[in-house]
Design a protein around this motif. Sequence first.
Motif, mmCIF file in Angstrom:
data_model
loop_
_atom_site.group_PDB
_atom_site.id
_atom_site.type_symbol
_atom_site.label_atom_id
_atom_site.label_comp_id
_atom_site.label_asym_id
_atom_site.label_seq_id
_atom_site.Cartn_x
_atom_site.Cartn_y
_atom_site.Cartn_z
ATOM 1 N N MET A 47 0.946 -1.302 0.389
ATOM 2 C CA MET A 47 -0.354 0.274 0.100
ATOM 3 C C MET A 47 0.595 1.109 0.180
ATOM 4 O O MET A 47 1.562 0.961 0.608
ATOM 5 N N VAL A 48 0.370 2.269 -0.571
ATOM 6 C CA VAL A 48 1.063 3.528 -0.864
ATOM 7 C C VAL A 48 0.775 4.054 0.973
ATOM 8 O O VAL A 48 -0.408 4.375 1.177
ATOM 9 N N HIS A 49 1.491 4.912 1.009
ATOM 10 C CA HIS A 49 1.417 5.575 2.660
ATOM 11 C C HIS A 49 1.386 7.014 2.216
ATOM 12 O O HIS A 49 1.832 7.403 1.548
ATOM 13 N N ASP A 50 0.564 7.135 3.674
ATOM 14 C CA ASP A 50 0.303 8.528 3.796
ATOM 15 C C ASP A 50 -0.307 9.592 1.957
ATOM 16 O O ASP A 50 0.377 10.249 1.757
ATOM 17 N N ILE A 51 -1.493 9.302 1.931
ATOM 18 C CA ILE A 51 -2.164 9.901 1.164
ATOM 19 C C ILE A 51 -3.437 10.846 1.770
ATOM 20 O O ILE A 51 -3.593 10.860 2.926
ATOM 21 N N GLU A 52 -4.398 11.696 0.797
ATOM 22 C CA GLU A 52 -5.181 12.347 0.927
ATOM 23 C C GLU A 52 -6.181 11.663 1.119
ATOM 24 O O GLU A 52 -6.396 11.765 -0.762
ATOM 25 N N THR A 53 -7.964 11.540 1.537
ATOM 26 C CA THR A 53 -8.746 11.497 1.144
ATOM 27 C C THR A 53 -10.000 12.591 1.542
ATOM 28 O O THR A 53 -9.901 13.288 2.426
ATOM 29 N N ASN A 75 0.772 -5.224 3.782
ATOM 30 C CA ASN A 75 0.078 -5.590 5.090
ATOM 31 C C ASN A 75 -0.215 -6.976 4.311
ATOM 32 O O ASN A 75 -0.927 -7.552 3.920
ATOM 33 N N VAL A 76 -0.827 -7.439 5.307
ATOM 34 C CA VAL A 76 -1.306 -9.481 5.974
ATOM 35 C C VAL A 76 -2.203 -9.140 6.978
ATOM 36 O O VAL A 76 -2.427 -8.274 7.667
ATOM 37 N N GLU A 77 -3.622 -9.455 6.592
ATOM 38 C CA GLU A 77 -4.672 -9.679 7.095
ATOM 39 C C GLU A 77 -5.180 -11.123 7.028
ATOM 40 O O GLU A 77 -5.133 -11.774 6.302
ATOM 41 N N LEU A 78 -6.196 -11.293 8.370
ATOM 42 C CA LEU A 78 -6.629 -12.978 8.944
ATOM 43 C C LEU A 78 -7.796 -12.684 8.630
ATOM 44 O O LEU A 78 -8.130 -12.138 9.814
ATOM 45 N N LEU A 79 -8.761 -13.664 8.120
ATOM 46 C CA LEU A 79 -10.184 -13.050 8.195
ATOM 47 C C LEU A 79 -11.260 -13.826 9.058
ATOM 48 O O LEU A 79 -10.802 -15.166 8.470
ATOM 49 N N PHE A 80 -12.356 -13.968 9.684
ATOM 50 C CA PHE A 80 -12.611 -14.699 10.919
ATOM 51 C C PHE A 80 -13.798 -14.803 10.507
ATOM 52 O O PHE A 80 -14.245 -13.900 10.941
ATOM 53 N N PHE A 175 -8.829 -3.237 -4.263
ATOM 54 C CA PHE A 175 -8.260 -2.068 -3.634
ATOM 55 C C PHE A 175 -8.749 -1.602 -2.914
ATOM 56 O O PHE A 175 -10.032 -2.005 -2.461
ATOM 57 N N THR A 176 -7.697 -1.328 -2.070
ATOM 58 C CA THR A 176 -8.040 -0.897 -0.607
ATOM 59 C C THR A 176 -7.176 0.245 -0.109
ATOM 60 O O THR A 176 -6.885 1.170 -0.546
ATOM 61 N N VAL A 177 -8.802 0.964 0.402
ATOM 62 C CA VAL A 177 -8.110 2.635 1.505
ATOM 63 C C VAL A 177 -9.017 2.368 2.640
ATOM 64 O O VAL A 177 -9.548 2.294 2.803
ATOM 65 N N GLU A 178 -8.282 2.409 3.643
ATOM 66 C CA GLU A 178 -8.582 3.585 4.814
ATOM 67 C C GLU A 178 -7.172 4.602 5.560
ATOM 68 O O GLU A 178 -6.911 5.300 4.746
ATOM 69 N N PHE A 199 -3.368 -2.079 -3.062
ATOM 70 C CA PHE A 199 -3.988 -3.424 -3.672
ATOM 71 C C PHE A 199 -3.416 -4.716 -2.673
ATOM 72 O O PHE A 199 -2.139 -4.742 -2.751
ATOM 73 N N ARG A 200 -4.315 -5.785 -2.635
ATOM 74 C CA ARG A 200 -4.048 -7.050 -2.015
ATOM 75 C C ARG A 200 -4.617 -7.909 -2.911
ATOM 76 O O ARG A 200 -5.639 -7.680 -3.908
ATOM 77 N N LEU A 201 -3.811 -8.933 -2.644
ATOM 78 C CA LEU A 201 -4.916 -10.508 -3.348
ATOM 79 C C LEU A 201 -5.500 -11.408 -1.910
ATOM 80 O O LEU A 201 -4.992 -11.094 -0.537
ATOM 81 N N GLY A 202 -6.759 -11.979 -2.494
ATOM 82 C CA GLY A 202 -7.381 -12.396 -0.794
ATOM 83 C C GLY A 202 -7.369 -14.541 -1.343
ATOM 84 O O GLY A 202 -7.384 -14.441 -2.856
#
Length: 206
Positions: A47-53, A75-80, A175-178, A199-202
């Motif tokens: 992911m790109v760090h420090d953008i404006e939304t 970025n790494v994520e586990l979904l439960f 595509f993820t934005v947070e 961008f991420r893959l699941g």
Amino acid sequence: MTRKIAFIFAGLAVLTGVLVVPVRAEGFDAAEMARGLGISELRAGIMVHDIETSPFRPLFVHFESVDLSKWQNLNVELLFDLPESDAMYWLGSPRLGLAGSLNFVGKESYARLAAVWHVPVFETGIFVEPMLGGTVHNGYLDNAPADRRNLGCRFLFQYGMNLGYEVTDKLSAMFTVEHSSHLWLCGEQTNDGVNRAGFRLGWKLD
């Protein structure tokens, strides 16, 4: 705090690597073990760090603020899956996302726990996923140098969105934005917040 976040992230990364690669030895099946723990999907990306939304509209990225040299976050994520119940049904049946984001150049990294709602767009394979939760980070609370953020609180709210496509029954791309901030609970002068997009893959385990 930095060591704690690094430890959490390293654990998530190692677990993701073990589960994505089929591991079977002496009857041991890592993916089956993960399913037994309620893990339904693994996700990872950069992911790109420090953008404006735009405030409260996390998919409205100010693209002129995107510096492509800031692909700095792994970025790494586990979904439960959560237990089925009337309460979960009325809440929209979210999944629980445990994530870690590690910044390569020593800026803000975090560990995050959030509810993730999966909303398919008819039968197109496209999906939208609002996210809402909280993070613990290793950034500055105040008096940050020029290239860092004043974040005010060690624990922050986080909201965001995934916009993705189901490539196969198992694989998805998104595509993820947070956005992370304390919503002015720790003072107006220390609520710079941090935005990330990428961008991420699941990979589904079920």
